[in-house]
Motif scaffolding. Sequence first.
Motif, PDB file in Angstrom:
ATOM      1  N   THR A  36      -0.394   9.782  10.613  1.00 60.54           N
ATOM      2  CA  THR A  36      -1.076   8.596  11.107  1.00 60.54           C
ATOM      3  C   THR A  36      -0.786   7.452  10.135  1.00 60.54           C
ATOM      4  O   THR A  36       0.142   7.542   9.329  1.00 60.54           O
ATOM      5  N   THR A  37      -1.564   6.397  10.213  1.00 59.31           N
ATOM      6  CA  THR A  37      -1.398   5.269   9.291  1.00 59.31           C
ATOM      7  C   THR A  37      -2.734   4.938   8.655  1.00 59.31           C
ATOM      8  O   THR A  37      -3.796   5.189   9.224  1.00 59.31           O
ATOM      9  N   ILE A  38      -2.678   4.368   7.449  1.00 54.27           N
ATOM     10  CA  ILE A  38      -3.856   3.883   6.748  1.00 54.27           C
ATOM     11  C   ILE A  38      -3.678   2.388   6.517  1.00 54.27           C
ATOM     12  O   ILE A  38      -2.574   1.932   6.198  1.00 54.27           O
ATOM     13  N   SER A  39      -4.750   1.630   6.725  1.00 52.73           N
ATOM     14  CA  SER A  39      -4.689   0.170   6.597  1.00 52.73           C
ATOM     15  C   SER A  39      -5.664  -0.300   5.539  1.00 52.73           C
ATOM     16  O   SER A  39      -6.711   0.312   5.324  1.00 52.73           O
ATOM     17  N   ALA A  40      -5.326  -1.410   4.891  1.00 52.45           N
ATOM     18  CA  ALA A  40      -6.173  -2.001   3.856  1.00 52.45           C
ATOM     19  C   ALA A  40      -6.252  -3.503   4.083  1.00 52.45           C
ATOM     20  O   ALA A  40      -5.251  -4.147   4.421  1.00 52.45           O
ATOM     21  N   LYS A  41      -7.460  -4.060   3.916  1.00 52.84           N
ATOM     22  CA  LYS A  41      -7.674  -5.496   4.036  1.00 52.84           C
ATOM     23  C   LYS A  41      -8.674  -5.907   2.966  1.00 52.84           C
ATOM     24  O   LYS A  41      -9.702  -5.243   2.781  1.00 52.84           O
ATOM     25  N   GLN A  42      -8.376  -7.025   2.264  1.00 43.36           N
ATOM     26  CA  GLN A  42      -9.229  -7.465   1.162  1.00 43.36           C
ATOM     27  C   GLN A  42     -10.172  -8.562   1.633  1.00 43.36           C
ATOM     28  O   GLN A  42      -9.772  -9.499   2.324  1.00 43.36           O
ATOM     29  N   VAL A  67      -5.934   4.249  -4.058  1.00 48.40           N
ATOM     30  CA  VAL A  67      -5.499   3.220  -5.013  1.00 48.40           C
ATOM     31  C   VAL A  67      -5.159   1.960  -4.217  1.00 48.40           C
ATOM     32  O   VAL A  67      -4.195   1.964  -3.425  1.00 48.40           O
ATOM     33  N   PRO A  68      -5.937   0.882  -4.378  1.00 46.69           N
ATOM     34  CA  PRO A  68      -5.677  -0.320  -3.576  1.00 46.69           C
ATOM     35  C   PRO A  68      -4.412  -1.038  -4.032  1.00 46.69           C
ATOM     36  O   PRO A  68      -3.942  -0.837  -5.163  1.00 46.69           O
ATOM     37  N   PRO A  69      -3.857  -1.875  -3.190  1.00 49.72           N
ATOM     38  CA  PRO A  69      -2.691  -2.665  -3.595  1.00 49.72           C
ATOM     39  C   PRO A  69      -3.072  -3.652  -4.702  1.00 49.72           C
ATOM     40  O   PRO A  69      -4.241  -3.987  -4.900  1.00 49.72           O
ATOM     41  N   THR A  70      -2.083  -4.136  -5.411  1.00 46.84           N
ATOM     42  CA  THR A  70      -2.331  -5.187  -6.400  1.00 46.84           C
ATOM     43  C   THR A  70      -2.678  -6.482  -5.676  1.00 46.84           C
ATOM     44  O   THR A  70      -2.251  -6.721  -4.538  1.00 46.84           O
ATOM     45  N   SER A  71      -3.473  -7.355  -6.338  1.00 45.34           N
ATOM     46  CA  SER A  71      -3.891  -8.601  -5.711  1.00 45.34           C
ATOM     47  C   SER A  71      -4.339  -9.581  -6.797  1.00 45.34           C
ATOM     48  O   SER A  71      -4.841  -9.171  -7.843  1.00 45.34           O
ATOM     49  N   LEU A 103       0.863  -1.172   0.000  1.00 45.72           N
ATOM     50  CA  LEU A 103       0.000   0.000   0.000  1.00 45.72           C
ATOM     51  C   LEU A 103       0.903   1.226   0.000  1.00 45.72           C
ATOM     52  O   LEU A 103       1.679   1.447   0.929  1.00 45.72           O
ATOM     53  N   THR A 104       0.830   2.001  -1.072  1.00 47.46           N
ATOM     54  CA  THR A 104       1.732   3.146  -1.242  1.00 47.46           C
ATOM     55  C   THR A 104       1.491   4.190  -0.151  1.00 47.46           C
ATOM     56  O   THR A 104       0.339   4.550   0.114  1.00 47.46           O
ATOM     57  N   PRO A 105       2.558   4.649   0.505  1.00 44.69           N
ATOM     58  CA  PRO A 105       2.378   5.730   1.501  1.00 44.69           C
ATOM     59  C   PRO A 105       1.717   6.944   0.860  1.00 44.69           C
ATOM     60  O   PRO A 105       1.955   7.261  -0.316  1.00 44.69           O
TER      61      PRO A 105
END
Length: 630
Positions: A343-349, A308-312, A290-292
């Motif tokens: 802060t931080t940003i988190s992503a979960k698929q 922009v979500p990470p590749t998967s 996940l791009t900063p």
Amino acid sequence: MRKLFLSAAIVISTTSLLVSQSSLVVATTTQLGPLSIITVPLDQKTITVTPPTSNSPGQWSLSLDNSAIASINGLTLTLLGVGVGQLTFTQAASGAYTSASRTTVFRVTPGTPVLGAWAPLTTALTTGQYQITPPTSTSNGLWSYSLSNNVVDGYTIATLSGNTITLQDGGTVTINAAQQSTSTYLSATTTNTLQITAIKPVVGPFSDLTVSKDSLGTFNLKAPTSTSPGPWQFSSSNLSVATITGTLVNPVGIGTTVITAHQLPLSGYQSATVTMTLTITATPPTVGALTPITYTLGSVTNNSVQIVPPTSNSNGSWIFSVADPTIASVNGSMLTFLKAGKTTISAKQNPSGNFGFSNQITSALTVNQKTIIPSLPNLNQVVGDPTIEITPPTSQSTGAWTLTSSDPTVVSVNGLALIVGNAGTATITLSQAAQGTWLANSTTFTVGVSGLVPTIGSLAPINLTLGSTPATIVNPTSNSTGAWSYSTSNPAIAKIVNGQLVAVTVGTTKLSAVQKPAGKYGQSNTVQTTVTIKTAPIVSPTPAPTVIPKPKPTPSVTPTPRPTHRPVVPTVIVKASGRYINITSKGGPVVAHINGKLVKIGKNKVLPGSSLVVVEFQSRIIYSKVFVIK
């Protein structure tokens, strides 16, 4: 016949008495006030009525045309039944007042039943049934019943038929009792509780379970241990994750579901319910980083951007979250920036197809902002002015301030001070360094430095012969090192080529010289001289000597010289008052400049600081002075 005769005699005697006294007593009409309809409930039992107002003191009596609803004793009525009648108030004659009466509607309505106390009820589950006994009531209306709060966790603990409650489980139900209305009483309602007592079973653990969809098919659930012999029933809250038939679990999809185990009541034990979470997993997808995210407030409209979500290798949807929601908020994949911070940003698929949840990915989220630096005014100084201290404007950031100059020979810097040098113009940049989430920012202004007027010598007249080689001009003397610039008033007679004077044709023209600014000196005054172009002498052959008689001497005539008229220099007066400089001139036209800018003869508004006033007459400086304007 004797009684009738006696009555008649009494009447006749009374009449005679009235007639004989008519000359002494005059009859007065009794005036009665209005009456309202009288409504009274039957359960009030008695009512004492108030007669209408009257101007007579005569005695009152009552009569009622419906003796079934009330009996009369003086002005008190005893209620007997529900109904309506005409109640008549009659006032007897008294003295000079005549007898009068007034009628109103008298209505007896049904009464409100008075219910006796109904204490909370208790029975054991093992009794199976319970007969409801209603509370006492002043009415004889029929009773009907209903139950509420008799379903717990989706299971019924009691049912009702007539006044019989069938007990199915332990717990407390509410009995709603309603008494029907009668001809003499209104309806009434009341409630009570019935506590069904039972033994509470001791149930063992029912632990959460995680199962991989790829590694296991259907499987059987094991019921928890219990002190009750009651059978168990199982259900799934999310049928898209798992279904249950009896104790057989069939994993359907990836995700979580709540498995509920319910033990039915039996042998005096009440029911029991426990739950556990069943998680069906799958192979996690392979996802990229996940791009900063770094953003400056105000960069885009509404400060909102698409994440922009990470590749998967999975098609599952993404869930985004921000650790500090006061800095940025997330709605779906839209990220809205609220204030500066880190802060931080988190992503979960989410699961999709044969893939389960992805691992949570976290990246840095930085929100910057630029402090607003107001513009600073441009400055006009004169060579030799003292150091200028620059006070930085107010800023939300605490970053350090610095100054830089585009030309240190004109204006140099020392910390936040400006040091005036040579004549010219320098662009000054005031910068504030980045600090925390505040970005660096800067503003610029110019400082114009007017030079001193150099002291220069004169130009000697120049005589050239037509056709001669270009002449090198000798510069006038000067205490400045600035370069000289020359021009002629009539280039058709003489012109400047590569800094040299070239004769063009016979005649006379003016040569002007101006020295350009250099160092602490500004532009010089203009000096002029005359350039004369003559024809070249004609060389003739030497003739044979000829005897010429000697002429007689002729007396010479010396012409009278004409006086030279030098122009009179105008008188110039310059005064400064507040933010204005007033220039006046007498004796001829002049040209004025303030800090190198052409101004009018008269009142001129200037800015605070040093103002150099230069006045010229016929391209010659006749006045030069620096005024300090506050």
